[in-house]
Design a protein around this motif. Sequence first.
Motif, PDB file in Angstrom:
ATOM      1  N   LEU A 180       1.468  -1.403   0.276  1.00 46.00           N
ATOM      2  CA  LEU A 180      -0.053  -0.335   0.163  1.00 46.00           C
ATOM      3  C   LEU A 180       1.014   1.634   0.144  1.00 46.00           C
ATOM      4  CD1 LEU A 180      -2.587  -1.640   2.647  1.00 46.00           C
ATOM      5  CD2 LEU A 180      -2.916  -0.613   0.145  1.00 46.00           C
ATOM      6  N   MET A 240      -2.314   8.637  -7.927  1.00 46.75           N
ATOM      7  CA  MET A 240      -2.218   9.496  -9.016  1.00 46.75           C
ATOM      8  C   MET A 240      -2.687   8.022 -10.460  1.00 46.75           C
ATOM      9  SD  MET A 240       1.153  10.897  -9.501  1.00 46.75           S
ATOM     10  CE  MET A 240       3.081   9.409  -9.741  1.00 46.75           C
ATOM     11  N   LYS A 241      -2.333   9.117 -10.964  1.00 44.11           N
ATOM     12  CA  LYS A 241      -2.866   8.430 -12.136  1.00 44.11           C
ATOM     13  C   LYS A 241      -2.216   7.828 -12.873  1.00 44.11           C
ATOM     14  CE  LYS A 241      -3.882  11.245 -15.987  1.00 44.11           C
ATOM     15  NZ  LYS A 241      -4.844  12.110 -16.383  1.00 44.11           N
ATOM     16  N   PRO A 242      -2.088   6.599 -13.899  1.00 42.30           N
ATOM     17  CA  PRO A 242      -0.461   5.869 -14.760  1.00 42.30           C
ATOM     18  C   PRO A 242       0.076   6.829 -15.502  1.00 42.30           C
ATOM     19  CG  PRO A 242      -2.024   4.496 -14.335  1.00 42.30           C
ATOM     20  CD  PRO A 242      -2.558   5.138 -13.845  1.00 42.30           C
ATOM     21  N   CYS A 271     -21.825  19.162 -16.483  1.00 41.18           N
ATOM     22  CA  CYS A 271     -22.306  17.522 -15.592  1.00 41.18           C
ATOM     23  C   CYS A 271     -21.985  16.752 -15.456  1.00 41.18           C
ATOM     24  CB  CYS A 271     -23.320  17.670 -17.019  1.00 41.18           C
ATOM     25  SG  CYS A 271     -23.309  16.701 -18.288  1.00 41.18           S
ATOM     26  N   LEU A 272     -20.760  16.529 -16.448  1.00 41.77           N
ATOM     27  CA  LEU A 272     -19.343  15.561 -15.691  1.00 41.77           C
ATOM     28  C   LEU A 272     -20.179  13.939 -16.171  1.00 41.77           C
ATOM     29  CD1 LEU A 272     -18.564  16.491 -12.509  1.00 41.77           C
ATOM     30  CD2 LEU A 272     -17.696  17.300 -15.053  1.00 41.77           C
ATOM     31  N   GLN A 273     -20.972  13.920 -17.381  1.00 44.09           N
ATOM     32  CA  GLN A 273     -21.472  12.616 -17.447  1.00 44.09           C
ATOM     33  C   GLN A 273     -20.576  11.714 -18.701  1.00 44.09           C
ATOM     34  OE1 GLN A 273     -23.912  10.986 -16.668  1.00 44.09           O
ATOM     35  NE2 GLN A 273     -23.668  11.913 -15.286  1.00 44.09           N
ATOM     36  N   TYR A 327     -16.604  12.292 -18.823  1.00 42.24           N
ATOM     37  CA  TYR A 327     -15.864  12.134 -17.836  1.00 42.24           C
ATOM     38  C   TYR A 327     -16.437  11.385 -16.994  1.00 42.24           C
ATOM     39  CZ  TYR A 327     -14.386  12.844 -12.793  1.00 42.24           C
ATOM     40  OH  TYR A 327     -13.846  11.455 -11.545  1.00 42.24           O
ATOM     41  N   LEU A 328     -17.574  10.787 -16.611  1.00 41.80           N
ATOM     42  CA  LEU A 328     -17.712   9.682 -16.100  1.00 41.80           C
ATOM     43  C   LEU A 328     -17.863   8.507 -17.040  1.00 41.80           C
ATOM     44  CD1 LEU A 328     -19.162   8.556 -13.139  1.00 41.80           C
ATOM     45  CD2 LEU A 328     -21.288   9.036 -13.990  1.00 41.80           C
ATOM     46  N   LYS A 348     -11.689  16.717 -15.454  1.00 43.61           N
ATOM     47  CA  LYS A 348     -12.732  17.284 -14.420  1.00 43.61           C
ATOM     48  C   LYS A 348     -11.194  19.234 -15.349  1.00 43.61           C
ATOM     49  CE  LYS A 348     -14.834  15.742 -11.041  1.00 43.61           C
ATOM     50  NZ  LYS A 348     -15.549  15.938  -9.189  1.00 43.61           N
ATOM     51  N   ALA A 360     -21.668  11.482 -10.162  1.00 48.35           N
ATOM     52  CA  ALA A 360     -20.037  12.083 -11.074  1.00 48.35           C
ATOM     53  C   ALA A 360     -19.539  12.854 -10.496  1.00 48.35           C
ATOM     54  CB  ALA A 360     -20.389  12.680 -12.817  1.00 48.35           C
ATOM     55  N   LYS A 361     -19.839  14.117  -9.491  1.00 54.47           N
ATOM     56  CA  LYS A 361     -18.856  15.136  -8.998  1.00 54.47           C
ATOM     57  C   LYS A 361     -18.769  14.713  -7.844  1.00 54.47           C
ATOM     58  CE  LYS A 361     -21.611  19.264 -10.831  1.00 54.47           C
ATOM     59  NZ  LYS A 361     -22.760  19.222 -11.394  1.00 54.47           N
ATOM     60  N   LEU A 392     -17.663  11.749  -7.163  1.00 48.80           N
ATOM     61  CA  LEU A 392     -15.985  10.423  -7.429  1.00 48.80           C
ATOM     62  C   LEU A 392     -15.074  10.533  -7.025  1.00 48.80           C
ATOM     63  CD1 LEU A 392     -16.351   7.909  -8.211  1.00 48.80           C
ATOM     64  CD2 LEU A 392     -16.335   8.507 -10.349  1.00 48.80           C
ATOM     65  N   ASN A 393     -14.455  10.761  -6.165  1.00 47.73           N
ATOM     66  CA  ASN A 393     -13.400  10.543  -6.818  1.00 47.73           C
ATOM     67  C   ASN A 393     -12.452  10.686  -7.838  1.00 47.73           C
ATOM     68  OD1 ASN A 393      -9.824  10.713  -6.642  1.00 47.73           O
ATOM     69  ND2 ASN A 393     -10.271   8.243  -5.414  1.00 47.73           N
ATOM     70  N   GLU A 394     -11.974  12.390  -7.720  1.00 47.58           N
ATOM     71  CA  GLU A 394     -11.074  12.126  -9.353  1.00 47.58           C
ATOM     72  C   GLU A 394      -9.834  11.520  -9.953  1.00 47.58           C
ATOM     73  OE1 GLU A 394     -12.380  16.895  -8.254  1.00 47.58           O
ATOM     74  OE2 GLU A 394     -10.211  17.159  -9.144  1.00 47.58           O
ATOM     75  N   ASP A 395      -9.517  10.670  -9.042  1.00 48.24           N
ATOM     76  CA  ASP A 395      -8.001  10.015  -9.465  1.00 48.24           C
ATOM     77  C   ASP A 395      -8.967   8.746 -10.262  1.00 48.24           C
ATOM     78  OD1 ASP A 395      -4.903   9.800  -7.621  1.00 48.24           O
ATOM     79  OD2 ASP A 395      -5.178  10.188  -9.527  1.00 48.24           O
ATOM     80  N   GLU A 396      -7.380   8.692 -11.323  1.00 47.40           N
ATOM     81  CA  GLU A 396      -7.445   7.852 -12.045  1.00 47.40           C
ATOM     82  C   GLU A 396      -6.574   5.976 -11.394  1.00 47.40           C
ATOM     83  OE1 GLU A 396     -10.168   7.613 -14.146  1.00 47.40           O
ATOM     84  OE2 GLU A 396     -10.865   9.777 -13.650  1.00 47.40           O
ATOM     85  N   TYR A 397      -6.855   5.717 -11.731  1.00 47.87           N
ATOM     86  CA  TYR A 397      -6.383   4.518 -11.554  1.00 47.87           C
ATOM     87  C   TYR A 397      -6.223   3.042 -11.985  1.00 47.87           C
ATOM     88  CZ  TYR A 397      -7.226   6.027  -6.770  1.00 47.87           C
ATOM     89  OH  TYR A 397      -7.234   7.205  -6.075  1.00 47.87           O
ATOM     90  N   ILE A 417     -14.353   2.659 -13.702  1.00 45.75           N
ATOM     91  CA  ILE A 417     -15.229   3.531 -12.124  1.00 45.75           C
ATOM     92  C   ILE A 417     -14.833   2.967 -10.486  1.00 45.75           C
ATOM     93  CG2 ILE A 417     -17.719   4.478 -11.556  1.00 45.75           C
ATOM     94  CD1 ILE A 417     -16.658   5.857 -13.608  1.00 45.75           C
ATOM     95  N   LYS A 446     -12.172   3.668  -9.282  1.00 44.17           N
ATOM     96  CA  LYS A 446     -12.480   5.370  -8.271  1.00 44.17           C
ATOM     97  C   LYS A 446     -13.262   5.489  -7.254  1.00 44.17           C
ATOM     98  CE  LYS A 446     -13.474   8.772 -12.227  1.00 44.17           C
ATOM     99  NZ  LYS A 446     -12.135   9.329 -11.271  1.00 44.17           N
ATOM    100  N   GLU A 463      -6.789   4.750  -2.993  1.00 47.85           N
ATOM    101  CA  GLU A 463      -5.852   3.836  -3.905  1.00 47.85           C
ATOM    102  C   GLU A 463      -5.547   2.564  -2.644  1.00 47.85           C
ATOM    103  OE1 GLU A 463      -3.643   7.276  -2.099  1.00 47.85           O
ATOM    104  OE2 GLU A 463      -3.724   7.042  -0.457  1.00 47.85           O
TER     105      GLU A 463
END
Lengths: 386, 96, 297
Positions: free
Chosen positions: A201, B1-3, B49-51, B53-54, B63, C5-6, C8-13, C31, C34, C38
């Motif tokens: 982790l 953190m994103k890849p 609205c972020l759809q 993105y979702l 975002k 959507a709003k 939800l955790n903004e990070d991407e895994y 999803i 998210k 982590e």
Amino acid sequence: MARKFLSGNEAFAEGIRLAKPQVISAYPITPQTIVVERLSEMVEDKSLKAEFIHVESEHSALSCAMGTSAVGARAFTATSSQGLLYMAECLTYASGGRFPIVMMNANRSTALPWNIYGDQRDSISLLDSGWIQAYAENAQESLDLALMSYYVAEDKRVSTPFMANLDGFVLTHTYEVVDVPTKKQADEFLPPFKTENKLDLNNPKNLAFSAGPAQNTAFKYKEHIGLLNAKEVIGEAEEKFAKIFGRKYSGLTEEYRTDDADYIIVTLGSIAGLVRETVDKLRNDGKKVGLLRIRYLRPFPNEEIAGALKNAKAAAVLEKDISFGNEGTVYTNVNSAIKKQNIHITTSNYIGGLGGKNISEAEIENIFGDIESGKTGVTFLGLGGE
Amino acid sequence: MKPYLRDKIPQSLSEIPDAPSYEAGYLITKNAGWRNEKPVINLDKCIGCLQCYLHCPDGVIFKENGKVGIDYDFCKGCGICRKICKIGAIEMEAEK
Amino acid sequence: MALNAKSLNEDEYFYGHKACGGCGGSLAVRIALKVLGEKAVAVLPAGCMSAVGFNFPQLCFSNNAIISTFAGTASMLAGIEAGLRAQGITNFQAVGFAGDGGTADIGLQALSGAIDRNDNILYICYDNEAYMNTGIQKSSLTPFGAKTTTTPAGKNIHGNLRPKKNMFEIAAAHDIPYAATASVGYMNDFMNKIEKASKIQGTKYIHVIAPCPTGWCVETDSTVEIAKEVVDCGLWYLAEYENGEYTLNYKPKKFTDVGEYLKKQGRFRHLSDNDIEIIKCSRDKKWEKINQNWRIK
């Protein structure tokens, strides 16, 4: 240290208790069952602090052990014959993943026909799976192997899973007086499991991924080197073991009266005990005979075998397996070892003990007689009933 | 953190790890070359609205300032975002 | 607080992967991670998601992730959970992402074992209704009538002749602490179920319909739309099993046309009117039982 009257299975279980695995996942199969039963009792009475997972198959047993190892915890499992074959996919998975899992295998014949008794076809048919393979002769060695296996497997230079083999029934179920070390001694010998090859982790990793043609060979090469490195680490382990427990093992092989022997039987596992007695008997009669016991089939003791056999006139490899359509696999490996060193002695192959068939002292004497008279080829013992 | 994309591609024997085990989120190639068309967002129409993105399977819509942006390095041009946008703020444009 | 959507955790895994454009499976995995964050320790068996996410050195999971053997997702999860717990580590979420084959066929034994032991794991089946990774072969979750590469549709046989195995109810029959069905076409419902499950002790099973444009033969932009329609026409349902009780989360006032749903997809285009009638009838039969026996929200 206590002296107890234990079966091979029980002795191994005691060794595992002292090795302190954190997760045990095993599925019952004769003749391994006693090991897992004893371990579950130890978990119950808290003499062993471990999670005991009642998996629903052998494939899941090793799959579970890999999950455990993949998060940096010490894993143990045990099986035999059909179970070993059922989890075969997971064997290469574990060795390729470099997970230092320890597994006890109660050597048992593989179907068909069905047979619950001991021969070595199960483990020897999986020699290429990338696991260290050790073969115990007696209950004391079984207990000691349980401890040494983790030491060797978990060493960073090795990082390879370890299969400890005990002959089904002949060793697993027979009783001997065994020295059981104290927890203090065991802890002094075996450090806790530490690895960087784990899901963490604090340091996320991706494990057990794909590697295409460009990189695959490198991974396989490193795996091969890891297994070869085990030889050195086994030596170190045995040195440390001798200092703490007072028992010194002899590495990948054990030589008994081979120095000046003309005729040598090469074998492995519990049958070595009977061969040793036969050697003594024949020596009393003036015959120059000896025993070379292979303790580890992987890594294979090429140099040791060549060194032990080079001055003999002939050698017979006695093994409890057959590679159908060819010869015994141990025989193939031994011949390769001596050929590589340009040693020209006559060798022959004896396939015995299949399906638990007893090998008698008389048969062993006959083998020595055979090779003295120049017999070669592959001979099956125990044909024709009783 | 994103890849994220890295500079180094481990290739030599010493660079390849001892086990199939490596740092999480290590990327060395983009997916941009997959596209025939790419989504373009009309930020004036976008209501945040972020759809989109979702529902992006690749997570390339992010975002930004109450609305959204697109990481074109990894967009495959599937068009889900265009279809899901209720107010038609996204158009697919042909890649040259 | 319900997830949307709003919030939800903004990070991407799960990023940079090589899934087909428009892949429903990758959307489900993205999803779910998210929502879990982590602390997720993910196991993926052989299948689409592992094949596209773990090609050394392109490693597309920024959380801890490992590939298991095809049959061993649930058992590897059990080992991971026990191994972390044995080291006194508690702040993690052991989650599996297996396809329909890795769940209902080759993975069923291990999954059943895990539920039986009540291992503290979350098992998510992303259901694209065939062995998509190996080229669209039939699985036990392939619906009646679907054309696959091992159930080709011709004059004599109209594609797959067996109904979809009811994995949700199989999981429930173990008296699992929590099981749910979901769809990437109803994303808020899916997200909230994952969050709910993550807070429950014991084994949790979530079965999410994740359309595959490649295998279903629809346009890449239709994934979410068709995932919504399968629920709206009643061929899939959003439900939960908890505390020994089934609950239907969403009851369409009036089903949309089954025939329309099917004919949109290349894998069903060969179906005769009679075939479609059979499908409608089995849907009605199922809903009769649902209406009679399940709690309707």
